[in-house]
Design an enzyme around this catalytic site. Structure first.
Site, PDB file in Angstrom:
ATOM      1  CB  ALA A   1      -0.898  -0.007   1.231  1.00  0.00           C
TER       2      ALA A   1
ATOM      3  CG  HIS B   1      -5.539  -0.868  -0.461  1.00  0.00           C
ATOM      4  ND1 HIS B   1      -6.517  -1.789  -0.127  1.00  0.00           N
ATOM      5  CD2 HIS B   1      -4.590  -0.976   0.506  1.00  0.00           C
ATOM      6  CE1 HIS B   1      -6.159  -2.405   0.997  1.00  0.00           C
ATOM      7  NE2 HIS B   1      -5.012  -1.923   1.397  1.00  0.00           N
TER       8      HIS B   1
ATOM      9  CE1 TYR C   1      -6.221   1.637   5.680  1.00  0.00           C
ATOM     10  CE2 TYR C   1      -5.998  -0.289   4.265  1.00  0.00           C
ATOM     11  CZ  TYR C   1      -5.685   0.392   5.442  1.00  0.00           C
ATOM     12  OH  TYR C   1      -4.852  -0.184   6.374  1.00  0.00           O
TER      13      TYR C   1
ATOM     14  N   GLY D   1       0.432 -13.776   1.254  1.00  0.00           N
ATOM     15  CA  GLY D   1       0.981 -12.646   1.997  1.00  0.00           C
ATOM     16  C   GLY D   1       2.069 -13.089   2.950  1.00  0.00           C
TER      17      GLY D   1
HETATM   18  C1  LIG Z   1       2.482  -7.588   7.413  1.00  0.00           C
HETATM   19  C2  LIG Z   1       1.234  -7.445   6.561  1.00  0.00           C
HETATM   20  C3  LIG Z   1       1.046  -6.302   5.837  1.00  0.00           C
HETATM   21  C4  LIG Z   1      -0.072  -6.177   4.986  1.00  0.00           C
HETATM   22  N1  LIG Z   1      -0.188  -5.064   4.197  1.00  0.00           N
HETATM   23  C5  LIG Z   1      -1.163  -4.996   3.268  1.00  0.00           C
HETATM   24  C6  LIG Z   1      -1.201  -3.940   2.318  1.00  0.00           C
HETATM   25  O1  LIG Z   1      -0.327  -3.061   2.276  1.00  0.00           O
HETATM   26  N2  LIG Z   1      -2.229  -3.928   1.437  1.00  0.00           N
HETATM   27  C7  LIG Z   1      -3.210  -4.885   1.430  1.00  0.00           C
HETATM   28  O2  LIG Z   1      -4.121  -4.825   0.611  1.00  0.00           O
HETATM   29  N3  LIG Z   1      -3.174  -5.916   2.307  1.00  0.00           N
HETATM   30  C8  LIG Z   1      -2.167  -5.999   3.198  1.00  0.00           C
HETATM   31  N4  LIG Z   1      -2.098  -7.089   4.027  1.00  0.00           N
HETATM   32  C9  LIG Z   1      -3.018  -8.214   3.828  1.00  0.00           C
HETATM   33  C10 LIG Z   1      -2.361  -9.264   2.896  1.00  0.00           C
HETATM   34  O3  LIG Z   1      -2.227  -8.756   1.577  1.00  0.00           O
HETATM   35  C11 LIG Z   1      -3.198 -10.539   2.821  1.00  0.00           C
HETATM   36  O4  LIG Z   1      -4.491 -10.262   2.346  1.00  0.00           O
HETATM   37  C12 LIG Z   1      -3.287 -11.219   4.193  1.00  0.00           C
HETATM   38  O5  LIG Z   1      -2.001 -11.324   4.783  1.00  0.00           O
HETATM   39  C13 LIG Z   1      -3.870 -12.611   4.077  1.00  0.00           C
HETATM   40  O6  LIG Z   1      -3.106 -13.415   3.241  1.00  0.00           O
HETATM   41  P1  LIG Z   1      -2.094 -14.538   3.849  1.00  0.00           P
HETATM   42  O7  LIG Z   1      -2.921 -15.445   4.685  1.00  0.00           O
HETATM   43  O8  LIG Z   1      -1.528 -15.217   2.620  1.00  0.00           O
HETATM   44  O9  LIG Z   1      -1.058 -13.836   4.645  1.00  0.00           O
HETATM   45  C14 LIG Z   1      -1.021  -7.213   4.907  1.00  0.00           C
HETATM   46  C15 LIG Z   1      -0.812  -8.358   5.676  1.00  0.00           C
HETATM   47  C16 LIG Z   1       0.301  -8.501   6.485  1.00  0.00           C
HETATM   48  C17 LIG Z   1       0.508  -9.764   7.258  1.00  0.00           C
END
Ligand SMILES: Cc1cc2nc3c(=O)[nH]c(=O)nc-3n(C[C@H](O)[C@H](O)[C@H](O)COP(=O)(O)O)c2cc1C
Length: 378
Positions: free
Chosen positions: A57, A180, A185, A327
């Site tokens: 983001a 986003h 947001y 993520g």
């Molecule tokens: C450390 C961290 C930072 C994240 N930052 C963003 C972000 O900048 N933008 C966004 O859309 N989602 C963000 N997310 C959500 C992730 O993109 C993702 O949807 C979430 O971690 C679930 O996926 P996962 O189970 O594979 O981790 C973030 C998640 C984590 C853990």
């Protein structure tokens, strides 16, 4: 049959595999929201031939940020930093999108040129925190203040800011931009009726509440052309104190409307996830998943949220999504596609190092080294 390693075309993106890196805020820019060498190294490590990374983001405006040391794309220095990063990723044969971010009511004045946050309506995001550095240099959570209601004629200014950010992203060499519109947001604040009580053309009916998001997509498409703009949504999300009185109908309407935009993809966070965390059972009355929106959206879908390689193959084989974004697993497995392809073991992530810090827990996760095969003794 679709698998994680069958090629796919998403808009103008031609990809060799479907293991996408989800956008993850890591709060490691240089002063001024500028991506530096550390961030470049992080993304370079995670690039793979024919793969897709979605960069974290990134603030589109000097008046809207929620996390200290999160990046921006509104100054020449930020743009130059991103350009170096994109070149490093491209040199390894990967493509990269930039996630364009306006947090709206989830902005902290301390990180937003001292301004009070703006929002569709003056409704606070309860129990939601940004992150600032205190005098000792430690990060601390900070509640968001009550936002100010946007005047109707200010909306055009926001569109202008978004356009400038999109132009800068293009100049920096990205392969496209992702709006986003998830996780509470600004675009989602307009879309859902819990945060939008406007009575003008941006509030009230579902059509009016979706207008800000759809106009944002039009601005981005105007800059980028078809097939290079994407949208991220979290139809079951409650992060940021969000909810809607009829999420299934709201997101169905949105998905249908997005068909006219020739997106690169629609990126959907699955109900298993709330912001960056796994949800607890029973969090949502009415979860809306990729499979529910598949019937209404004709383009490519990236599903994200709590995926392990096995569930990813499962949802692809059922044709409920086209690509899978990971993520947390990507934070600790820079070579995640190779590990999945070869069924190598996956490294556990380090939650303590997610938000802010240095190279520790960031660029110091090694790629997997298969044990050297011993020469056969004959
Ligand atoms: C450390 C961290 C930072 C994240 N930052 C963003 C972000 O900048 N933008 C966004 O859309 N989602 C963000 N997310 C959500 C992730 O993109 C993702 O949807 C979430 O971690 C679930 O996926 P996962 O189970 O594979 O981790 C973030 C998640 C984590 C853990």
């Amino acid at each position: 049959m679709k698998t994680l390693f069958s090629p796919v075309t998403a808009g103008k993106l031609q990809l060799d595999h479907r293991v996408v890196m989800a956008p993850t805020t890591r709060m490691r820019t240089l002063q001024g929201g500028i991506p530096g060498d550390l961030m470049t190294e992080y993304y370079r490590q995670r690039a793979s031939r024919g793969g897709l990374l979605i960069a974290e983001a990134t603030a589109v405006s000097p008046f809207a940020n929620a996390y200290e040391d999160a990046p921006g794309i509104f100054t020449d220095e930020q743009q130059a930093g991103w350009q170096r990063l994109v070149e490093a990723v491209h040199a390894r044969g990967s493509q990269i999108m930039l996630q364009l971010w306006h947090p709206g009511r989830q902005s902290l004045p301390e990180l937003s040129s001292g301004r009070q946050p703006i929002a569709p309506s003056a409704l606070i995001a309860r129990e939601t925190y940004g992150v600032v550095k205190n005098k000792q240099g430690a990060y601390e959570g900070k509640l968001f203040p009550v936002p100010r209601t946007l005047e109707l004629d200010e909306i055009q200014l926001l569109m202008d800011e978004l356009r400038q950010a999109a132009l800068r992203a293009r100049a920096a060499g990205f392969d496209g931009v992702e709006l986003h519109a998830a996780n509470g947001y600004l675009p989602e604040q307009f879309l859902l009726d819990s945060s939008n009580q406007r009575t003008d053309i941006y509030g009230g009916s579902r059509e009016n509440r979706a207008r800000f998001l759809l106009e944002s997509v039009d601005v981005l498409t105007d800059v980028w052309g078809p097939g290079r703009v994407a949208v991220r949504i979290s139809p079951s999300g409650i992060y940021g104190d969000m909810h809607d009185s009829d999420p299934a109908a709201t997101f169905r309407y949105l998905a249908e409307q997005l068909n006219r935009s020739e997106l690169a993809y629609l990126h959907i966070i699955e109900p298993r996830i709330v912001g960056p965390e796994d949800r607890e059972a029973g969090h949502y009355a009415e979860p809306v998943a990729s499979r529910d929106l598949r019937a209404f959206y004709q383009g490519k879908i990236i599903a994200a949220g709590g995926f392990k390689p096995e569930d990813a193959e499962d949802i692809l084989s059922k044709n409920e999504a086209d690509l899978i974004a990971f993520g947390r697993l990507f934070t600790s497995n820079p070579d995640l596609p190779e590990r999945i392809r070869n069924a190598y073991p996956l490294a556990a992530y380090n939650r303590e190092a997610f938000f802010g810090g240095d190279e520790r827990g960031y660029t110091d996760f090694p790629t997997y080294q298969p044990l050297a095969t011993k020469p056969l003794l004959v």
